[in-house]
Design a protein around this motif. Structure first.
Motif, PDB file in Angstrom:
ATOM      1  N   GLY A  33      56.191 -22.176  27.145  1.00 18.05           N
ATOM      2  CA  GLY A  33      55.617 -23.091  28.122  1.00 18.05           C
ATOM      3  C   GLY A  33      54.420 -22.550  28.889  1.00 18.05           C
ATOM      4  N   GLN A  35      51.438 -23.207  28.592  1.00 18.76           N
ATOM      5  CA  GLN A  35      50.473 -24.276  28.832  1.00 18.76           C
ATOM      6  C   GLN A  35      50.858 -25.143  30.036  1.00 18.76           C
ATOM      7  N   ASN A  36      52.067 -24.991  30.552  1.00 17.10           N
ATOM      8  CA  ASN A  36      52.566 -25.878  31.602  1.00 17.10           C
ATOM      9  C   ASN A  36      52.179 -25.446  33.014  1.00 17.10           C
ATOM     10  N   SER A  37      51.490 -24.329  33.128  1.00 14.94           N
ATOM     11  CA  SER A  37      51.066 -23.850  34.448  1.00 14.94           C
ATOM     12  C   SER A  37      49.830 -22.975  34.278  1.00 14.94           C
ATOM     13  N   PHE A  98      46.090 -28.843  24.980  1.00 10.81           N
ATOM     14  CA  PHE A  98      46.966 -29.459  25.962  1.00 10.81           C
ATOM     15  C   PHE A  98      46.143 -29.953  27.146  1.00 10.81           C
ATOM     16  N   GLY A 100      47.111 -30.707  30.857  1.00 10.62           N
ATOM     17  CA  GLY A 100      48.298 -30.480  31.660  1.00 10.62           C
ATOM     18  C   GLY A 100      49.422 -29.979  30.782  1.00 10.62           C
ATOM     19  N   ASP A 101      50.573 -30.654  30.835  1.00 13.21           N
ATOM     20  CA  ASP A 101      51.728 -30.235  30.033  1.00 13.21           C
ATOM     21  C   ASP A 101      51.779 -30.926  28.674  1.00 13.21           C
ATOM     22  N   THR A 102      50.834 -31.798  28.390  1.00 13.56           N
ATOM     23  CA  THR A 102      50.937 -32.672  27.223  1.00 13.56           C
ATOM     24  C   THR A 102      50.003 -32.214  26.106  1.00 13.56           C
ATOM     25  N   GLU A 103      50.560 -32.056  24.912  1.00  8.89           N
ATOM     26  CA  GLU A 103      49.729 -31.765  23.746  1.00  8.89           C
ATOM     27  C   GLU A 103      48.953 -33.014  23.366  1.00  8.89           C
ATOM     28  N   HIS A 121      44.965 -38.832  30.746  1.00  4.70           N
ATOM     29  CA  HIS A 121      45.374 -37.650  31.518  1.00  4.70           C
ATOM     30  C   HIS A 121      44.394 -37.319  32.634  1.00  4.70           C
ATOM     31  N   THR A 131      44.215 -26.484  28.279  1.00  5.69           N
ATOM     32  CA  THR A 131      44.665 -25.264  27.609  1.00  5.69           C
ATOM     33  C   THR A 131      44.417 -25.403  26.115  1.00  5.69           C
TER      34      THR A 131
END
Length: 613
Positions: A33, A35-37, A98, A100-103, A121, A131
C-alpha cells in the motif's frame, strides 16, 4: 495518440522536475500500500531521466524490479467540466499509475506514450497524489525480451538480450492536460502529388476520430512558411488539394498544418487541434528508394538515446547537439535503433528534413546471438512455447501498431523497421514474422516495410526477406569476422552483396550497420583494430563496396556515438563504434565521413557515380 498541444481549447502543464522516489527492494510495495499515502522516503528523482546513473549506490543501479515515483498535482480552478488526463511520454519498461489510492492505468512497453484519465479523481483547486510504479523487469513476453536469473545468494539478475544498457525510469516528459470532453482523439493524414504545367499539386486526405458528443468538423490547411491558409474542407473524412504545393524535401523540410475544428450546430468552437504534415511520396522501385519520385541515397547512422547521467532520459539540448552534429557531418538520415525515439526528436526531423527509418523495440529476438556475442547463459530455441511465443508475437504486433499510430503523419518517416537482427533463418521465424509484416502493411499501406538482417542469416539461409520491401543489412566484415584482415573482409562482403542481388532481384539494399570498436586517441602506424587509424581504413573498405553496386542505396554507420551497454568482457565501458565519443567528441572517422557524405550530396537526391578508390 495525439501529442500534447496548447490550443485555444486545450491546456498543457508540465509535470517534469523532482519527484519523491523510493526503491521497492522486495517488489511488494503495491501490496503493502505504498501508493496510499505519502512515500516514506527522503530521496528524490529527476523526471525525465534514467534512474541508473544518478545515484551513488550500486544497489539502486542494479535493482531488478520496481521503483516508486510520487508527486502532488495541483488542479487549476478553471478546469471545470473538462476531461483531465495525465500523459507519459514513456516509462521503461512497465508502469502502474495511481491517483490517490486508486489504480487508473497499467502500461507495458517502455518507449511509447500513454494516458490516464484523472477526471474522476480531480477536485478543482485541489491536489491529486500521483504515484507511478516503474518496473524494469523483462521476460519472454516483452518487446524487447529478457529473463530473470536468481543467483545463488538469492539476488535477482536481469538477463537482457539487447546490446545496449537496460536503462529504466520515466524517460520522457509527463504532462497534465485539460481538453473538452468532446475532442479530437486521432487523425490520419495521407498525401499524394500530381504534376502539371503550373507546378505540382498536393492531394491531402484526412480521417478524423472524435470522442464525446457528435460535432461538425471543419478543416483548414495552413502553410507553416507563411501561416496562411491554402485549402479548406469539412467532414470527419475528406480531401483537399494544394496548388503549387511546397513538397517536403530531404535536407529542407516543408510542413503544413491540418487545423481541425470541432464545432456545434451554431458554429461555436468546441475543440481545436493542429496536426503538422508534409506532402511527399515514397516508393520502392527498380532497385531504388524514391522520395517524390527521385532516387534517394541514405547517409547517416544508427543512433541511441544515450547520454551520461540521464541515460535514456530526454533532454532538448542533447537532441539539438546530436542534430547539429548530423548536419556538420553531412548525414541526411538516421535509424531509430532500436526503439522509437521521443516525439520531440521526431518533430525536429520533420521540421529539418531529416529522413528516418523508424524502428520498433523488437531487438534481442535472436537467442543464438544473445548466447554468443552478448554472453547469455544458455542458447535455447528462439521461437517456442517457453521462449518467444504467441504472447511475444502479440506484444510485438501491438508495438508495431503503436509505433505506426504515433508516427503515421510524419513526413520524415519513410520506412518502418519492425525488428533488429532477429532470427530469420528458420521455419519458425517465418511463422512468427509473416503475420507481423502484414500487420505493419495493414496499419500503414503508404510506406515500405522492412526488418534488419543479422550476419548469421545471409541470403542463402534467410527465410523472410521476401516478405519485405527493402533489404537492410548489419554487417561487420573486418571486425567480428575476418578481424583486422580488410582485404579478405572486402572479398567476403562483395560476395555476399552479389548473393543478395541474385536471390532478391529488384530489392534495394541499405547497410544499416557496419563498424569497428575504436578507443579515442589510440593510434598506430599499422591497421591495428581498436585504433582510430584502423576505424578509418575499415570505413574506406566499406565505402569501396558501397560504391561498386547500384543496388546499394544507403549507408548508416554503427554508431553515431559510443554508448553504454551491459557489463561484461565483450564491452569495456560500453560500445566504442561511434564516430563520436559518448560526450560527442569526433574521432578521426568523423572527418572521413564528413568529406565523403558532403561529396555525395545525398540530401539533394544526388546518386553518385561509383568510385574506384
Amino acid at each position: 495518440m495525439l501529442a500534447p498541444q496548447l490550443t485555444p481549447t486545450r491546456t498543457v502543464l508540465p509535470l517534469d522536475g523532482m519527484w519523491r522516489f523510493r526503491v521497492d527492494w522486495n517488489n511488494d510495495g503495491i501490496d503493502a500500500g505504498w501508493q496510499n499515502s505519502r512515500l516514506d522516503t527522503r530521496h528524490e528523482m529527476a523526471v525525465p531521466a534514467s534512474v541508473n546513473d544518478v545515484f551513488a549506490d550500486e544497489a539502486v543501479r542494479n535493482h531488478v524490479g520496481c521503483y516508486f515515483y510520487q508527486r502532488d498535482v495541483q488542479i487549476p480552478m478553471e478546469w471545470g467540466d473538462r476531461q483531465i488526463v495525465v500523459r507519459f511520454g514513456s516509462v521503461t519498461h512497465h508502469a502502474v499509475v495511481f491517483a490517490g489510492d486508486t489504480e487508473i492505468t497499467r502500461f507495458k512497453g517502455g518507449y511509447m506514450p500513454f494516458e490516464a484519465d484523472l477526471t474522476a479523481h480531480a477536485t478543482l483547486g485541489g491536489t491529486v497524489r500521483l504515484t507511478v510504479v516503474v518496473d524494469n523487469r523483462l521476460d519472454y513476453t516483452c518487446i524487447p525480451p529478457g529473463r530473470i536469473n536468481i543467483l545463488g545468494d538469492g539476488r535477482r539478475e536481469q538477463e537482457y538480450l539487447h546490446d545496449f544498457y537496460n536503462y529504466s525510469g520515466i524517460h520522457r516528459s509527463v504532462h497534465l492536460i485539460s481538453r473538452p470532453r468532446t475532442h479530437v482523439s486521432d487523425v490520419t493524414i495521407t498525401t499524394d502529388v500530381t504534376a502539371g504545367d503550373a507546378g505540382a499539386t498536393g492531394i491531402v486526405t484526412w480521417d478524423i476520430t472524435a470522442e464525446g458528443e457528435p460535432a461538425e468538423v471543419t478543416i483548414t490547411i495552413i502553410d507553416q512558411r507563411t501561416d496562411e491558409p491554402v485549402a479548406t474542407g469539412s467532414g470527419h473524412a475528406g480531401s483537399a488539394t494544394i496548388t503549387d504545393v511546397n513538397l517536403w524535401t530531404p535536407g529542407v523540410g516543408g510542413l503544413y498544418d491540418l487545423e481541425i475544428r470541432l464545432v456545434d450546430q451554431d458554429g461555436t468552437l468546441i475543440d481545436l487541434y493542429r496536426q503538422h504534415f508534409g506532402v511527399r511520396t515514397v516508393e520502392v522501385a527498380h532497385n531504388q528508394f524514391l522520395i517524390n519520385g527521385r532516387p534517394f541515397y541514405f547517409t547517416g547512422f544508427g543512433m541511441h538515446e544515450d547520454h551520461e547521467t540521464v541515460g535514456k532520459g530526454h533532454v532538448d539540448a542533447h537532441v539539438l547537439q546530436d542534430m547539429e552534429l548530423l548536419s556538420w557531418i553531412g548525414a541526411n538520415s538516421l535509424r531509430t535503433s532500436h526503439y522509437p525515439y521521443s516525439e520531440q526528436w521526431m518533430d525536429y526531423c520533420d521540421r529539418q528534413g531529416i529522413v528516418v527509418i523508424d524502428e520498433t523495440p523488437a531487438v534481442g529476438l535472436n537467442l543464438g546471438v544473445a548466447g554468443g556475442i552478448l554472453g547469455g547463459t544458455e542458447v535455447p530455441a528462439t521461437f517456442g512455447p517457453d521462449t518467444l511465443n504467441d504472447q511475444t508475437q502479440a506484444q510485438h504486433k501491438l508495438e508495431i501498431e503503436r509505433l505506426i499510430a504515433r508516427d503515421k503523419n510524419r513526413p520524415s518517416v519513410v520506412l518502418w523497421s519492425i525488428a533488429n537482427e532477429p532470427e530469420s533463418q528458420t521455419d519458425a521465424s517465418r511463422e512468427y514474422f509473416a503475420p507481423l509484416a502484414q500487420a505493419a502493411r495493414d496499419a500503414d499501406p503508404t510506406r515500405p516495410v522492412g526488418f534488419v538482417n543479422v550476419m548469421l542469416a545471409p541470403y542463402d539461409r534467410d527465410k523472410i526477406t521476401d516478405l519485405f520491401d527493402v533489404i537492410m543489412l548489419n554487417r561487420y566484415y573486418g571486425w567480428y569476422f575476418q578481424t583486422g584482415d580488410l582485404a579478405n573482409a572486402e572479398r567476403e562482403m562483395r560476395a555476399e552483396v552479389e548473393g543478395w542481388i541474385t536471390t532478391h532481384p529488384g530489392k534495394p539494399i541499405i547497410f544499416t550497420e557496419f563498424g569497428a570498436d575504436t578507443v579515442a586517441g589510440l593510434h598506430s602506424i599499422y591497421h591495428q583494430p581498436w585504433t582510430e587509424d584502423f576505424q578509418v581504413a575499415y570505413h574506406r573498405m566499406n565505402s569501396r563496396v558501397f560504391d561498386a553496386y547500384d543496388e546499394i542505396i544507403g549507408e548508416q554507420m554503427w554508431n553515431f556515438a559510443d554508448f553504454q551497454t551491459k557489463v561484461g568482457i565483450v564491452r569495456v565501458d560500453g560500445n566504442k563504434k561511434g564516430a563520436f565519443t559518448r560526450d560527442r567528441r569526433p574521432k578521426a572517422v568523423a572527418r572521413y565521413l564528413r568529406d565523403r557524405w558532403r561529396k555525395l550530396d545525398a540530401a539533394a537526391y544526388g546518386r553518385r557515380e561509383p568510385k574506384q578508390n
